[in-house]
Each structure stands twice: as structure tokens, then as C-alpha cells.
Design a protein around this motif. Structure first.
Motif, short mmCIF file in Angstrom:
data_model
loop_
_atom_site.label_atom_id
_atom_site.label_comp_id
_atom_site.label_asym_id
_atom_site.label_seq_id
_atom_site.Cartn_x
_atom_site.Cartn_y
_atom_site.Cartn_z
N ASP A 9 3.74 -4.18 0.02
CA ASP A 9 2.91 -4.21 1.23
C ASP A 9 3.73 -4.64 2.45
OD1 ASP A 9 0.69 -3.58 -0.24
OD2 ASP A 9 -0.31 -5.52 -0.01
N ALA A 36 3.49 -5.88 -4.28
CA ALA A 36 2.78 -5.95 -2.99
C ALA A 36 3.27 -7.13 -2.17
CB ALA A 36 1.27 -6.05 -3.22
N SER A 78 -6.54 -7.39 -8.23
CA SER A 78 -6.84 -5.99 -7.89
C SER A 78 -6.58 -5.06 -9.07
CB SER A 78 -6.01 -5.55 -6.68
OG SER A 78 -4.63 -5.75 -6.92
N GLY A 93 6.64 -10.36 -8.37
CA GLY A 93 6.20 -11.41 -7.47
C GLY A 93 4.71 -11.62 -7.64
N THR A 112 1.09 -13.33 -7.28
CA THR A 112 0.50 -13.92 -6.08
C THR A 112 0.37 -15.43 -6.22
OG1 THR A 112 -0.77 -11.90 -6.00
CG2 THR A 112 -1.44 -13.65 -4.49
N ASN A 126 -2.58 -0.16 -5.98
CA ASN A 126 -2.65 -0.31 -7.44
C ASN A 126 -3.64 0.70 -8.03
OD1 ASN A 126 -0.75 -2.34 -7.79
ND2 ASN A 126 -2.22 -3.98 -7.48
N ASP A 165 3.76 -3.89 -9.46
CA ASP A 165 3.07 -4.39 -8.27
C ASP A 165 3.98 -5.37 -7.54
OD1 ASP A 165 1.56 -5.62 -6.38
OD2 ASP A 165 -0.10 -6.17 -7.69
N HIS A 189 2.53 -5.17 5.18
CA HIS A 189 1.73 -6.14 5.95
C HIS A 189 1.83 -7.57 5.39
CE1 HIS A 189 -2.19 -4.99 3.55
NE2 HIS A 189 -1.59 -5.97 2.94
N LYS A 190 2.57 -7.73 4.32
CA LYS A 190 2.81 -9.07 3.81
C LYS A 190 4.20 -9.52 4.29
CE LYS A 190 -0.42 -9.07 -0.06
NZ LYS A 190 -1.11 -7.80 -0.07
N VAL A 212 -1.71 -14.83 1.16
CA VAL A 212 -0.41 -14.29 1.58
C VAL A 212 -0.54 -14.05 3.08
CG1 VAL A 212 1.32 -12.49 1.32
CG2 VAL A 212 -0.05 -13.18 -0.67
N GLY A 225 -3.72 -1.12 1.47
CA GLY A 225 -3.27 -2.42 0.96
C GLY A 225 -2.95 -2.32 -0.52
N GLY A 226 -2.55 -3.44 -1.07
CA GLY A 226 -2.15 -3.47 -2.47
C GLY A 226 -3.27 -3.06 -3.41
N THR A 227 -4.49 -3.40 -3.07
CA THR A 227 -5.62 -3.05 -3.92
C THR A 227 -5.75 -1.53 -4.03
OG1 THR A 227 -6.74 -5.08 -3.28
CG2 THR A 227 -8.13 -3.33 -4.18
#
Ligand SMILES: Cc1ncc(COP(=O)(O)O)c(C=O)c1O
Length: 452
Positions: A285, A258, A181, A229, A231, A147, A256, A287-288, A83, A142-144
Motif C-alpha cells: 500500500d 500492504a 482483511s 510485515g 500489522t 487481498n 500481503d 498510502h501506508k 498504520v 487499499g490492502g483489503t
């Protein structure tokens, strides 16, 4: 000894050099660049950690001439692997400000202004998702991390609801297409996954979830993790059906988003997220696909008090913080000290406005659709799924798995694009992921041309 903490004439010079470098980085299109081996980097930089220091000028030269070119430009419009990122200019500029300000935004007492700005963004994101007033949370790395923190809160709520009793091992239900994640969070929590078979598009559906819970037993399940969504394929789970099953069975509904949550802004796909408004926790996220710099995940809870009960740290040295009624972001995730990583997004949103965000997300969806059409026009390529969001999975007819490996390496070597293969139902396939509004169909055509 160099003066590290005084603003000396030498610091003034370094400031000019670093700011000029940062300006150049965002003003001029950068190459994709390519990785290098540790040996090559060591040889080219020479010794960098020394007793007397190299001086800022030399350290900056090493960064700009050797290390930066070995660090991929995730914001390059032909970076279509994993991503990508695509921070707005204003968000990048404000990231510099946040670093300069040394803000601590774990607590309201220390970071009220920054926390207030972050909370503005969180309230807006919650509203976009249709979560009720009062939903809130914090930004994590972040997403990790998002979650994990959401699922820890979910487990705490389930344990509390059972008067403190817990099964030998807890389980989290999710489709096998959920992001890695979630499995990682389960491992960290010493919990297991109840893996629900996905439908033909790779989605978790309410029907499959109910069946799996009936067949495999639900007594030890505390949460369901759904993707808004995925990945790998960019598809959205049957959020409405999953929400209904969660409500019927008293299970925490975690969403999720993210990667995909940004597309809630896009009228052309908003309907596909129906049901997200029921989420007990939700991540997206910035940042995505919300155009903020790394690293920022917005973590939201329907009822933040449940998360606070799980995450608040207690100690005599924190008593005054905890005695206050104000919002302490450290209470809502597995962290304490935190930079104000949500503020660059606030600055950018305040600068450009919501409409600019909506239009940028729609532009990305549009280039994704054009890509799917372009693939269908090429006889050597085959589209696997009509894209729902901004991921395109496709195969190159006649290719073996090794061909996909050679492909991405060659495309990067030629600096045409950075792409990665993935798999679909066990078959190695090609995957493109779009989040950058500056990516055009010409970038895509150049990449597809490397598969002819
Ligand atoms: C759907 C989804 N969830 C979680 C993550 C993990 O996010 P991060 O890499 O920010 O930890 C990703 C990353 O791509 C993702 O796409």
C-alpha cells in the motif's frame, strides 16, 4: 440557480480559497485533532444540505472550522496508531491534479497516459520485490481490496487447473496473525480459513504450514496468504519456507506486504524478505509506508493473464476495450471505473527519485530502533519483541487492560499523540507503528512520558 459547471468569477474566487486552504494544510504543521460526536457536529455546522446551497465560502468555512478539526491528521508525526499515513508534498499536490483532470484510468483507451505512469510504478515495485519481468497488475483502493482481488484470481486459477471442478468449500491457509482483511476476503468468497499456528514471534513458517496441510488436509486449499510485515507486530513470515511448500504442493503463494512491503527498499532489512520473489501475487500500500495519499494499494501478479481471466468483465459495451491488446487496469481486480490513484505516487517518485524513498524508509526504521532502546531504558516499560520493521509492542508493568484505554484517550485529549493498544498472546499491550519520516524520538519520549 448556481452555475455548477461553468468557470464563473465565483468559481475563480472559490478556486483561490480552496487552493489556499490546501496549501495551508500541507505548508503548516497541523494539530492531531480529535473526533466529535455526530450530535456535536450537527449542532456546530447547522443544516448543510439545503435547496439553494450554502455557497462555497460557507461550506469551506464549515469544513475548516468544524469538520477538519474533527478529522484526525493521520500524517501528524505523533500519529502512531493503526498504520499512519505520511504522503509526500509532491504526491498530495498531484492528487489535486488527478481530481482536476477527471481521468478515467480503468482502460488504456481512455487513460493511456495515466495507466502508463501507474504501470511504471508497478513495474518498479515488482522489480524491487524480485518478481519477473512481465509481472503486473493495477492500483486498488487499499490492502483489503488488494487481498480480495488476488485471492479471487488464485481461486479462479485453481478451479481452472481442476477443469472447473471445485470442492464444497474452498480454503485459504494463513497464520492467525494474518491481517483481518484475509478473513474478510474468505467471507466474501464464501471460503474458509485453514488457520496455521504461528511461531513464537507470530510468524507463519514453512514447517508449520506443511504440518497443518498434512494434518488438516489440503485438497480444498487453493492459496496461502503470508504477511510481509504483520500489522500487529511488524514481523515478516518465513516467506522462503512458505514459498517452498506452495511450490511443492501447487498452491498459489500470496504475499500481503500492504504495510511492510515498503521496507524492501531498505538495505538494513531487505534480507528478511527473502522468498518474496516467488509470490504469485503481492500487494503493497503506497498510502501506508510509501508516502502516497489515500487510497492506493499496488496489486501485482506474477502472471497477469491468470488475473485477467478471473476479473475481466464482458459486455457488448466493453467489446472494443476487450478487443485491444493494451493494458486495461480494470481487468486485474474487482472493479471497473477507477481513478488514477497510482499517479500521485508516480509523480512523487519521478520528482524525488528512488534514493529519497530508500532514505525515508530507513529513517523510519531508525526511529523505531531508538524507540525500542528508549523503552528498554525505562523501568516501568517492557519491550515484547525486538522490532523487525517499524512496529513496537511493549507493556506497562502493573497496568490492567483499562489503563491502556485511559492512556490513549488521555494522550489524544492532551494532543501529545494518537496511539492505540493491541494485544499479544491474549494480553493487552501498547503498540506504536511508525511510517512517518518526520516522527522523532522526542515525539516518542513525550508519548512514553504519559505512561510513567
Ligand atoms: C498487512 C495489512 N494488510 C492489509 C491491510 C488492509 O489495508 P487497507 O486498510 O488499505 O484496506 C492492512 C491495513 O493496515 C495491513 O496492515
Amino acid at each position: 440557480m448556481r452555475s455548477m459547471h461553468e468557470f464563473t468569477p465565483e468559481t475563480e474566487e472559490l478556486t483561490r480559497a480552496v487552493v489556499a486552504y490546501a496549501r495551508g494544510r500541507i505548508a503548516v504543521d497541523q494539530p492531531l485533532d480529535r473526533p466529535a460526536s455526530a450530535e456535536t457536529l450537527a449542532r456546530r455546522t447547522g443544516r448543510t444540505i439545503t435547496a439553494d446551497g450554502l455557497g462555497g465560502e460557507e461550506a469551506l468555512r464549515i469544513w475548516s472550522e468544524v469538520l477538519a478539526p474533527s478529522t484526525l491528521s493521520t500524517d501528524h508525526p505523533a500519529f502512531l496508531a493503526f498504520v499512519p499515513g505520511a504522503p509526500t508534498k509532491a504526491s498530495v499536490l498531484f492528487d489535486l491534479v488527478i481530481s482536476a483532470a477527471a481521468s478515467y484510468c480503468g482502460s488504456w483507451m481512455e487513460g493511456a497516459g495515466g495507466v502508463w505512469a501507474e504501470n511504471q510504478v508497478l513495474a518498479w515495485l515488482a522489480d524491487v520485490a524480485g518478481m519477473p519481468t512481465g509481472a503486473g497488475g493495477c492500483f486498488v483502493s487499499g490492502g483489503t481490496a488488494g487481498n480480495l482481488s488476488a485471492l479471487v484470481a488464485a481461486r479462479h486459477a485453481a478451479t481452472t487447473a481442476r477443469g472447473g471442478s471445485r470442492p464444497a468449500r474452498w480454503r485459504i491457509a494463513a497464520a492467525d496473525t494474518v491481517h483481518s482483511s484475509v478473513a474478510s476476503a474468505a467471507r466474501v468468497m464464501d471460503a474458509d480459513l485453514l488457520s496455521v499456528p504461528h511461531d513464537e514471534r507470530g510468524r507463519l513458517t514453512g514447517e508449520a504450514l506443511a504440518k497443518a496441510l498434512d494434518e488438516q488436509g489440503a485438497a480444498d486449499v487453493f492459496a496461502v496468504a503470508a504477511s510481509a510485515g504483520s500489522t500487529n507486530a511488524g514481523v515478516i513470515d518465513d516467506l522462503e519456507g512458505v514459498a517452498r511448500v506452495c511450490a511443492d504442493r501447487g498452491l498459489w503463494f500470496h504475499v500481503d506486504g500492504a504495510y511492510g512491503g515498503a521496507a524492501l527498499l531498505a538495505p538494513s532489512v531487505r534480507e528478511r524478505f527473502r522468498g518474496i520473489e516467488h509470490a504469485d501475487s503481492y500487494i503493497v500500500d503506497p498510502h501506508k509506508w510509501l508516502f502516497a495519499p489515500f487510497d492506493a494499494c499496488a496489486l501485482l501478479y506474477r502472471d497477469p493473464a491468470t488475473a485477467r481471466a478471473a476479473h475481466r468483465q464482458d459486455a457488448s459495451y466493453l467489446d472494443t476495450l476487450n478487443a485491444q491488446a493494451e493494458w486495461n487496469p480494470s481487468d486485474y481486480a474487482h472493479h471497473l471505473t477507477r481513478r488514477a490513484r497510482g499517479v500521485p505516487m508516480w509523480f512523487s517518485l519521478a520528482t524525488y527519485g528512488i534514493d529519497a524513498y530508500r532514505d525515508a524508509v530507513e529513517r523510519v526504521l531508525q526511529v523505531t530502533r531508538e524507540t525500542a532502546e528508549e523503552i528498554q531504558r525505562r523501568s516501568e516499560l517492557e519491550l515484547i519483541l525486538e522490532p523487525e520493521l517499524s512496529v513496537v509492542l511493549f507493556r506497562r508493568l502493573g497496568w490492567e487492560p483499562e489503563d491502556y484505554e485511559t492512556w490513549w484517550r488521555r494522550a489524544l485529549e492532551a494532543q501529545i499523540g494518537f496511539v492505540q493498544p493491541s494485544s499479544w498472546n491474549g494480553e493487552k499491550v501498547a503498540r506504536l507503528c511508525f511510517v512517518n519520516p518526520r516522527t522523532t524520538i522526542d515525539h516518542v519520549r513525550a508519548i512514553l512520558g504519559t505512561m510513567a
